[in-house]
Write an enzyme that holds these catalytic residues in place. Sequence first.
Site, short mmCIF file in Angstrom:
data_model
loop_
_atom_site.label_atom_id
_atom_site.label_comp_id
_atom_site.label_asym_id
_atom_site.label_seq_id
_atom_site.Cartn_x
_atom_site.Cartn_y
_atom_site.Cartn_z
N SER A 139 0.62 -14.45 -2.77
CA SER A 139 -0.52 -13.62 -3.12
C SER A 139 -1.79 -14.36 -2.74
O SER A 139 -1.79 -15.60 -2.64
CB SER A 139 -0.52 -13.33 -4.63
OG SER A 139 -1.77 -12.78 -5.04
N TYR A 152 -0.27 -16.54 -13.27
CA TYR A 152 0.12 -15.87 -12.03
C TYR A 152 -0.42 -16.63 -10.82
O TYR A 152 0.31 -16.90 -9.86
CB TYR A 152 -0.41 -14.43 -12.03
CG TYR A 152 -0.08 -13.66 -10.77
CD1 TYR A 152 1.20 -13.17 -10.55
CD2 TYR A 152 -1.06 -13.39 -9.82
CE1 TYR A 152 1.51 -12.45 -9.41
CE2 TYR A 152 -0.76 -12.67 -8.67
CZ TYR A 152 0.52 -12.21 -8.47
OH TYR A 152 0.81 -11.50 -7.33
N SER A 155 1.56 -19.72 -10.32
CA SER A 155 2.90 -19.48 -9.78
C SER A 155 2.85 -19.22 -8.28
O SER A 155 3.73 -19.67 -7.53
CB SER A 155 3.57 -18.30 -10.51
OG SER A 155 3.00 -17.05 -10.14
N LYS A 156 1.82 -18.52 -7.82
CA LYS A 156 1.71 -18.23 -6.40
C LYS A 156 1.25 -19.46 -5.61
O LYS A 156 1.65 -19.64 -4.45
CB LYS A 156 0.77 -17.05 -6.17
CG LYS A 156 1.32 -15.73 -6.71
CD LYS A 156 2.71 -15.41 -6.13
CE LYS A 156 3.22 -14.06 -6.54
NZ LYS A 156 4.55 -13.75 -5.96
#
Length: 254
Positions: A139, A152, A155-156
């Site tokens: 992302s 998030y 994590s990306k």
Amino acid sequence: MTVAIVTGASSGIGQATALLFAKKGFQLSLSGRNETALAQVVKECINLGLKQDEVTSTVGDLREENVAKELVQHTIDKFGRIDILVNAAGILVSGSVETSSATDYDRQFDINVRSVIVLTKFAIPHIVATKGTIVNVSSIAGPCAFPGVTYYCMSKAAIDQFTKCLALELAPNGVRVNAVNPGVIISDVHRRAGMSEEEYAQFLERSKATHALGRVGTADEVAEGIYFLASEHSSFTTGLLLTIDGGRGIMTPR
């Protein structure tokens, strides 16, 4: 024939990738947690020209190692090889660091990072055998920071580094590893993260101003980038983080 595993194939970017690969005539091993939705994608792939024995599916949660191992083994038993692995499964957990629990962090990383690593590890020997390719769905939140989705973004960012490091590890074997970094894409991921229909509509409207091209993207547009990285069209490309973000990553306040 080219054999591709696509995870997260029951919706969003994974689904769009499966359908594009079906149009290209790839044999497909699809994975997802929603059995009904995954079965529908299989039907659509057949409607696009694949024979019934050219597409198969594995239902389950890839956080469980036995499911990841079963997906790889089922693909080998069915097709005898793996040329492409597309890691498209993922979730979005919203919330500030102050208000989010450690469980939110664990769930985000278990699905977006750990499951990708586990499945990739099982698939590597077979991809090395075919000198194949791996494409991870990251992302723009990997290289860029956004409030309210810290775990998030983390994590990306982890997937981005995993992609680049693995690209170096597997390059001597002739295996290429790349990633796509989409901006806001129309899908169910934000609704599943807790947005109401009204909130999601407002978010999409606001996103017109946060993307240089003045709009959000579609899953089909990301699928085209995944196909490019998975195919011989990118034969001299590895370790690339391909932004498909309408210019969101280069936007700065002024």
